[in-house]
Scaffold this motif. Structure first.
Motif, PDB file in Angstrom:
ATOM      1  N   ALA A 218     -13.928  -2.374  27.245  1.00 41.13           N
ATOM      2  CA  ALA A 218     -15.024  -2.762  28.132  1.00 41.13           C
ATOM      3  C   ALA A 218     -16.364  -2.642  27.418  1.00 41.13           C
ATOM      4  O   ALA A 218     -17.223  -3.534  27.529  1.00 41.13           O
ATOM      5  CB  ALA A 218     -15.005  -1.894  29.391  1.00 41.13           C
ATOM      6  N   VAL A 219     -16.565  -1.566  26.687  1.00 39.28           N
ATOM      7  CA  VAL A 219     -17.821  -1.386  25.955  1.00 39.28           C
ATOM      8  C   VAL A 219     -17.954  -2.443  24.865  1.00 39.28           C
ATOM      9  O   VAL A 219     -19.038  -2.993  24.639  1.00 39.28           O
ATOM     10  CB  VAL A 219     -17.908   0.035  25.369  1.00 39.28           C
ATOM     11  CG1 VAL A 219     -19.160   0.187  24.506  1.00 39.28           C
ATOM     12  CG2 VAL A 219     -17.922   1.073  26.484  1.00 39.28           C
ATOM     13  N   MET A 220     -16.863  -2.743  24.176  1.00 35.65           N
ATOM     14  CA  MET A 220     -16.891  -3.794  23.158  1.00 35.65           C
ATOM     15  C   MET A 220     -17.380  -5.119  23.742  1.00 35.65           C
ATOM     16  O   MET A 220     -18.215  -5.815  23.154  1.00 35.65           O
ATOM     17  CB  MET A 220     -15.499  -3.984  22.556  1.00 35.65           C
ATOM     18  CG  MET A 220     -15.015  -2.844  21.694  1.00 35.65           C
ATOM     19  SD  MET A 220     -13.282  -3.010  21.210  1.00 35.65           S
ATOM     20  CE  MET A 220     -13.387  -4.374  20.060  1.00 35.65           C
ATOM     21  N   TRP A 246     -14.103   2.207  18.536  1.00 33.43           N
ATOM     22  CA  TRP A 246     -14.304   1.005  17.736  1.00 33.43           C
ATOM     23  C   TRP A 246     -15.507   1.167  16.800  1.00 33.43           C
ATOM     24  O   TRP A 246     -16.402   1.973  17.018  1.00 33.43           O
ATOM     25  CB  TRP A 246     -14.421  -0.225  18.610  1.00 33.43           C
ATOM     26  CG  TRP A 246     -15.580  -0.282  19.553  1.00 33.43           C
ATOM     27  CD1 TRP A 246     -15.729   0.426  20.704  1.00 33.43           C
ATOM     28  CD2 TRP A 246     -16.736  -1.116  19.442  1.00 33.43           C
ATOM     29  NE1 TRP A 246     -16.899   0.099  21.319  1.00 33.43           N
ATOM     30  CE2 TRP A 246     -17.548  -0.846  20.575  1.00 33.43           C
ATOM     31  CE3 TRP A 246     -17.172  -2.062  18.530  1.00 33.43           C
ATOM     32  CZ2 TRP A 246     -18.756  -1.489  20.799  1.00 33.43           C
ATOM     33  CZ3 TRP A 246     -18.379  -2.709  18.754  1.00 33.43           C
ATOM     34  CH2 TRP A 246     -19.160  -2.413  19.867  1.00 33.43           C
ATOM     35  N   GLY A 247     -15.530   0.349  15.745  1.00 33.39           N
ATOM     36  CA  GLY A 247     -16.399   0.579  14.601  1.00 33.39           C
ATOM     37  C   GLY A 247     -17.878   0.675  14.880  1.00 33.39           C
ATOM     38  O   GLY A 247     -18.553   1.592  14.411  1.00 33.39           O
ATOM     39  N   ASP A 248     -18.454  -0.258  15.643  1.00 38.49           N
ATOM     40  CA  ASP A 248     -19.904  -0.309  15.801  1.00 38.49           C
ATOM     41  C   ASP A 248     -20.478   0.887  16.542  1.00 38.49           C
ATOM     42  O   ASP A 248     -21.669   1.168  16.424  1.00 38.49           O
ATOM     43  CB  ASP A 248     -20.311  -1.598  16.524  1.00 38.49           C
ATOM     44  CG  ASP A 248     -20.298  -2.789  15.590  1.00 38.49           C
ATOM     45  OD1 ASP A 248     -19.745  -2.659  14.478  1.00 38.49           O
ATOM     46  OD2 ASP A 248     -20.827  -3.858  15.957  1.00 38.49           O
ATOM     47  N   VAL A 249     -19.669   1.572  17.337  1.00 35.32           N
ATOM     48  CA  VAL A 249     -20.190   2.724  18.086  1.00 35.32           C
ATOM     49  C   VAL A 249     -19.695   4.049  17.522  1.00 35.32           C
ATOM     50  O   VAL A 249     -19.940   5.101  18.099  1.00 35.32           O
ATOM     51  CB  VAL A 249     -19.826   2.629  19.585  1.00 35.32           C
ATOM     52  CG1 VAL A 249     -20.554   1.471  20.230  1.00 35.32           C
ATOM     53  CG2 VAL A 249     -18.331   2.524  19.785  1.00 35.32           C
ATOM     54  N   GLY A 254     -14.946   9.455  10.906  1.00 38.47           N
ATOM     55  CA  GLY A 254     -13.902   8.897  11.753  1.00 38.47           C
ATOM     56  C   GLY A 254     -13.763   7.399  11.596  1.00 38.47           C
ATOM     57  O   GLY A 254     -12.745   6.828  11.974  1.00 38.47           O
ATOM     58  N   ASN A 255     -14.776   6.748  11.031  1.00 37.52           N
ATOM     59  CA  ASN A 255     -14.741   5.304  10.820  1.00 37.52           C
ATOM     60  C   ASN A 255     -14.748   5.026   9.318  1.00 37.52           C
ATOM     61  O   ASN A 255     -15.731   5.326   8.642  1.00 37.52           O
ATOM     62  CB  ASN A 255     -15.959   4.651  11.480  1.00 37.52           C
ATOM     63  CG  ASN A 255     -15.950   3.138  11.354  1.00 37.52           C
ATOM     64  OD1 ASN A 255     -15.041   2.554  10.772  1.00 37.52           O
ATOM     65  ND2 ASN A 255     -16.972   2.500  11.895  1.00 37.52           N
ATOM     66  N   PRO A 256     -13.674   4.453   8.766  1.00 37.33           N
ATOM     67  CA  PRO A 256     -13.611   4.221   7.315  1.00 37.33           C
ATOM     68  C   PRO A 256     -14.662   3.246   6.803  1.00 37.33           C
ATOM     69  O   PRO A 256     -15.017   3.276   5.629  1.00 37.33           O
ATOM     70  CB  PRO A 256     -12.202   3.641   7.109  1.00 37.33           C
ATOM     71  CG  PRO A 256     -11.435   4.031   8.322  1.00 37.33           C
ATOM     72  CD  PRO A 256     -12.429   4.060   9.438  1.00 37.33           C
ATOM     73  N   VAL A 257     -15.172   2.371   7.688  1.00 33.92           N
ATOM     74  CA  VAL A 257     -16.155   1.365   7.275  1.00 33.92           C
ATOM     75  C   VAL A 257     -17.451   1.600   8.030  1.00 33.92           C
ATOM     76  O   VAL A 257     -17.468   1.664   9.256  1.00 33.92           O
ATOM     77  CB  VAL A 257     -15.637  -0.064   7.549  1.00 33.92           C
ATOM     78  CG1 VAL A 257     -16.686  -1.089   7.131  1.00 33.92           C
ATOM     79  CG2 VAL A 257     -14.330  -0.316   6.818  1.00 33.92           C
ATOM     80  N   SER A 258     -18.553   1.700   7.309  1.00 33.60           N
ATOM     81  CA  SER A 258     -19.835   1.960   7.945  1.00 33.60           C
ATOM     82  C   SER A 258     -20.425   0.677   8.498  1.00 33.60           C
ATOM     83  O   SER A 258     -20.637  -0.292   7.760  1.00 33.60           O
ATOM     84  CB  SER A 258     -20.802   2.568   6.927  1.00 33.60           C
ATOM     85  OG  SER A 258     -22.029   2.872   7.545  1.00 33.60           O
TER      86      SER A 258
END
Length: 554
Positions: A218-220, A246-249, A254-258
């Motif tokens: 939902a946030v995505m 998910w990545g952007d938030v 915890g997120n391998p890609v910044s």
């Protein structure tokens, strides 16, 4: 004379270049100053630091005296630890055995078991105080494990359980009966969807609704729609806030890609408002109202209890004023204000955090409890923000679909939930809600003070967290004493206690009694020993020295 012309031209170009660059430099500086000063507010730095910290652990000798405790206190702790371990083996045998077997194949269990406590202590704790992840039944405010032990439930099913387990059992049972005729037919809507949409628009005060399978989804979708309609790239989130995985938030650890289109700014900050007033690339601002309990701090977990500096800071009036200021700036700058109420929705008030704090958002996301115990995510928004296509450019669309969106069983369970929520007699549960839970927190804190125990609780209504009044490296042990008193905790331990609203005064009195008993036993076993030299600052320095020694010993 002619020779000076190139110099003058160069100097003039330099001045012009500097003048052109100045606004960008000033904007960049303002953005940097609007971030929270901790690693929580600096995502890239937190990732770098995480990669530098090496693994190390205490052996059996250092495990019980990592704070410099004398030998007799270390022995006292060791005796208490293994006495507690024996209790766990005797009382929770079947639950622990099934958990141990299942964890070999369930990666989620491997993670949660490893990160219940600071990593320096984790292995020995897992070997001797492994917890049971399985329960077989629930009733009222309790759950029963595979060994027949009855626990008072303080997990709140991670926010789902607002009104009590029996409430959700009824919603699911009635939903199954109503959806049975249609079954798992996906694509066409079950007729109850129309009623659900009408009521959700009424609750949120917004125009349209879209359904999803989780709060994260939902946030995505809310963020995607905000970017689509504003034609801007960046989202703003606040330091420490959780909006799904998910990545952007989740730009830090915890997120391998910044992500490159996320600004993590300080909550309740005038500098943040100045950034929002001046930048032109911000599509939306995400607010998780749960952060009112611990602004600019990550969701608390016992695995991060290095010392005793964790504390709650809930001030309803101050946070309401901040949201009002944020609302005004977003309106002025045409920035979409999104309330992520996946966790707090329907817990604080029937109209959610918007009603509780007195602020209207442009989009709101719900989840957790809304589907009466089944998985769901919902976006409610203004009509102009919810449209997924442009009439003047028919190929320019904002796509979002999902196979299980609007599943008949989920929709009928949601209808059961919303029907109960709309009943005026049922809504009386919100009457004086804060006063009830504030008084319960005050009463427990008074009991802890009377017993001279270095533990206190802070709360945002029925959402609680535990904090500690004396410096210690061993506060994380408290969760194991609480479990021994048969208080069920989520894997984050004392970082978040979530009560269902069907707790009576008698139920809470039982919890309070067990809570104090657990703290007394932990104190008796020497875990809260300290001398004058043991301060939170000194503890952090000691941990840093351990890390540095490990880095240079490799």
């Amino acid at each position: 004379m002619d020779s000076s012309l190139p110099i003058l031209s160069f100097a003039g170009a330099a001045v012009m270049a500097t003048a052109a660059a100045y606004p960008k430099l000033r904007a960049r500086l303002a953005l940097s100053r609007a971030k929270h000063g901790s690693l929580t507010g600096h995502s890239k730095m937190s990732r770098r630091v995480a990669r530098l910290i090496p693994f190390y652990e205490f052996d059996i000798n250092d495990f019980f005296r990592s704070d410099g405790a004398p030998a007799e206190v270390a022995t006292q702790r060791q005796d208490g630890f293994f006495r507690l371990a024996q209790l766990y083996r005797d009382r929770f045998a079947r639950s622990r055995e099934m958990t141990l077997q299942a964890s070999e194949k369930i990666s989620d269990l491997q993670f949660t078991e490893a990160y219940r406590v600071p990593f320096q202590y984790s292995r020995l704790v897992r070997e001797h105080l492994g917890t049971g992840a399985f329960v077989q039944s629930s009733a009222g405010v309790t759950v029963t494990d595979l060994d027949g032990n009855i626990f008072h439930d303080l997990t709140g099913s991670y926010g789902v359980n607002i009104f009590g387990n029996d409430f959700y059992k009824e919603c699911i049972a009635k939903a199954e009966a109503r959806a049975h005729a249609l079954g798992p037919v996906l694509g066409p809507y079950h007729p109850v969807v129309a009623d659900n949409v009408t009521r959700l628009c009424g609750i949120s005060g917004l125009d349209e609704v879209s359904f999803h399978m989780s709060g994260t989804e939902a946030v995505m979708q809310a963020v995607r729609l905000a970017r689509y309609h504003t034609r801007r790239s960046h989202l703003v989130r606040f330091a420490g806030a959780y909006h799904g995985w998910w990545g952007d938030v989740q730009p830090g650890v915890g997120n391998p890609v910044s992500p490159h289109e996320t600004y993590t700014l300080a909550d309740m900050s005038e500098r943040t408002l100045r950034v929002l007033k001046t930048r032109r690339d911000i599509a939306c601002v995400l607010v998780n109202p749960l952060q009112a309990l611990h602004p600019n701090a990550n969701a608390p977990a016992d695995s991060a209890l290095v010392d005793s500096s964790r504390s709650p800071h809930f001030d309803r009036a101050a946070y309401s004023a901040w949201l009002q200021a944020l609302r005004q700036v977003c309106t002025e700058r045409n920035i979409v204000l999104i309330f992520d109420e996946v966790f707090v929705g329907f817990r604080l008030a029937a109209g959610g955090a918007q009603e509780y704090f007195g602020v209207r958002a442009d989009m709101v996301t719900y989840g957790k409890s809304l589907a009466g115990g089944l998985p769901v995510g919902v976006v409610c928004g203004r009509k102009d923000l919810m449209r997924r296509f442009r009439e003047d450019h028919p190929v320019d669309v904002c796509f979002a679909r999902g196979t299980f969106n609007s599943h008949p069983y989920v929709m009928t369970a949601m209808d059961e939930f919303l029907t109960r929520l709309g009943d005026p007699a049922f809504r009386s549960i919100y009457s004086g809600l804060d006063a009830i839970w504030d008084e319960r927190a005050r009463r427990l804190n008074q009991m802890l003070a009377e017993h001279d125990l270095p533990v206190r609780v802070g709360n945002l209504s029925s959402i609680w967290m535990v904090h500690y009044t004396e410096p210690s490296r061993y506060n994380w042990m408290f969760q194991y004493y609480l479990r021994a008193e048969q208080l069920a905790l989520s894997w984050v331990g004392t970082g978040r206690l979530i009560f269902s609203l069907n707790y009576t005064d008698a139920d809470f009195a039982e919890v309070a009694q067990r809570f104090v008993a657990a703290a007394e036993k932990m104190k008796q076993d020497g875990w809260w020993w300290r001398d004058a030299s043991l301060t939170n600052k000194n503890i952090r320095r000691q941990v840093l020295k351990e890390i540095i020694r490990r880095v240079f010993s490799r």
